[in-house]
Design a protein around this motif. Structure first.
Motif, PDB file in Angstrom:
ATOM      1  N   ALA A  25       5.669  -6.342 -31.652  1.00 26.67           N
ATOM      2  CA  ALA A  25       6.870  -6.084 -32.453  1.00 26.67           C
ATOM      3  C   ALA A  25       7.389  -4.662 -32.262  1.00 26.67           C
ATOM      4  O   ALA A  25       8.596  -4.429 -32.316  1.00 26.67           O
ATOM      5  CB  ALA A  25       6.598  -6.355 -33.937  1.00 26.67           C
ATOM      6  N   ASP A  26       6.490  -3.697 -31.992  1.00 25.91           N
ATOM      7  CA  ASP A  26       6.920  -2.307 -31.829  1.00 25.91           C
ATOM      8  C   ASP A  26       7.366  -1.986 -30.405  1.00 25.91           C
ATOM      9  O   ASP A  26       7.655  -0.841 -30.080  1.00 25.91           O
ATOM     10  CB  ASP A  26       5.817  -1.343 -32.276  1.00 25.91           C
ATOM     11  CG  ASP A  26       4.569  -1.399 -31.404  1.00 25.91           C
ATOM     12  OD1 ASP A  26       4.535  -2.163 -30.402  1.00 25.91           O
ATOM     13  OD2 ASP A  26       3.604  -0.669 -31.724  1.00 25.91           O
ATOM     14  N   GLY A  27       7.387  -2.999 -29.537  1.00 25.09           N
ATOM     15  CA  GLY A  27       7.849  -2.801 -28.167  1.00 25.09           C
ATOM     16  C   GLY A  27       6.752  -2.472 -27.183  1.00 25.09           C
ATOM     17  O   GLY A  27       6.987  -2.488 -25.973  1.00 25.09           O
ATOM     18  N   THR A  28       5.549  -2.168 -27.658  1.00 26.07           N
ATOM     19  CA  THR A  28       4.440  -1.951 -26.735  1.00 26.07           C
ATOM     20  C   THR A  28       3.979  -3.299 -26.196  1.00 26.07           C
ATOM     21  O   THR A  28       4.381  -4.349 -26.683  1.00 26.07           O
ATOM     22  CB  THR A  28       3.276  -1.209 -27.425  1.00 26.07           C
ATOM     23  OG1 THR A  28       2.809  -1.991 -28.525  1.00 26.07           O
ATOM     24  CG2 THR A  28       3.724   0.173 -27.913  1.00 26.07           C
ATOM     25  N   VAL A  29       3.131  -3.252 -25.189  1.00 24.07           N
ATOM     26  CA  VAL A  29       2.722  -4.479 -24.506  1.00 24.07           C
ATOM     27  C   VAL A  29       1.241  -4.744 -24.722  1.00 24.07           C
ATOM     28  O   VAL A  29       0.407  -3.861 -24.555  1.00 24.07           O
ATOM     29  CB  VAL A  29       3.017  -4.381 -22.994  1.00 24.07           C
ATOM     30  CG1 VAL A  29       2.490  -5.597 -22.255  1.00 24.07           C
ATOM     31  CG2 VAL A  29       4.515  -4.232 -22.774  1.00 24.07           C
ATOM     32  N   HIS A  30       0.936  -5.980 -25.093  1.00 22.64           N
ATOM     33  CA  HIS A  30      -0.443  -6.454 -25.156  1.00 22.64           C
ATOM     34  C   HIS A  30      -0.712  -7.165 -23.838  1.00 22.64           C
ATOM     35  O   HIS A  30       0.043  -8.047 -23.440  1.00 22.64           O
ATOM     36  CB  HIS A  30      -0.615  -7.433 -26.321  1.00 22.64           C
ATOM     37  CG  HIS A  30      -1.936  -8.132 -26.315  1.00 22.64           C
ATOM     38  ND1 HIS A  30      -3.071  -7.561 -26.852  1.00 22.64           N
ATOM     39  CD2 HIS A  30      -2.312  -9.328 -25.813  1.00 22.64           C
ATOM     40  CE1 HIS A  30      -4.077  -8.390 -26.698  1.00 22.64           C
ATOM     41  NE2 HIS A  30      -3.647  -9.464 -26.069  1.00 22.64           N
ATOM     42  N   ALA A  31      -1.784  -6.787 -23.147  1.00 23.79           N
ATOM     43  CA  ALA A  31      -2.123  -7.412 -21.863  1.00 23.79           C
ATOM     44  C   ALA A  31      -3.590  -7.803 -21.868  1.00 23.79           C
ATOM     45  O   ALA A  31      -4.432  -7.102 -22.438  1.00 23.79           O
ATOM     46  CB  ALA A  31      -1.839  -6.451 -20.711  1.00 23.79           C
TER      47      ALA A  31
END
Length: 147
Positions: A25-31
């Motif tokens: 939601a904050d624009g960071t990426v989960h990988a």
């Protein structure tokens, strides 16, 4: 533009290992790393990238919210990414277009598409049910790579 044949080649060459990325939601990426392969979406019939995810996994939570992911396959310096909408089919993610009783068969098919093998399919089915595993399908809407 790359195509699904490059995805298939790199997937097979790397034993299905790929990195899946989903925006938070904050624009960071989960990988995270998954075993994935080419398989048709069981509802639409469209060529997709499929993998099996453990129930409760953070990537599933994000996919439920975002409905979109990117998955990257690589071998050496060659790579290809597939971007698209995601469909979840599992005990916590029923799909009106898919019969829930067919989930064990579907999880096996996705696992096999991702180069998986198993000596005891009954045990596989038991573990998948106990872990509330979900089949994830990323539709191949955009494919890019250097191959």
């Amino acid at each position: 533009m790359a195509d699904l044949e490059l995805v298939r080649t790199l997937s097979l060459d790397e034993h299905g290992l790929a990195t899946v990325a989903v925006a938070r939601a904050d624009g960071t990426v989960h990988a995270s790393v998954v075993n994935a392969g080419i398989i048709d979406d069981p509802v639409t019939g469209l060529a997709s990238i499929g993998f099996v995810a453990r129930g409760g996994a953070r990537k599933l939570e994000l996919l439920r919210y975002r409905h979109h992911a990117t998955i990257v396959f690589r071998r050496g310096w060659q790579w290809v990414s597939v971007q698209g909408s995601a469909r979840l089919v599992g005990p916590d993610d029923p799909d009106p277009g898919f019969a829930p009783g067919e989930l064990p068969r579907l999880l096996r098919e996705v696992f096999l598409a991702a180069t998986g093998t198993h000596d005891d399919w009954d045990e596989y089915d038991r573990v998948m049910a106990a872990e509330r595993r979900c089949a994830v399908f990323i539709q191949a809407e955009r494919i890019i790579g250097n191959g």
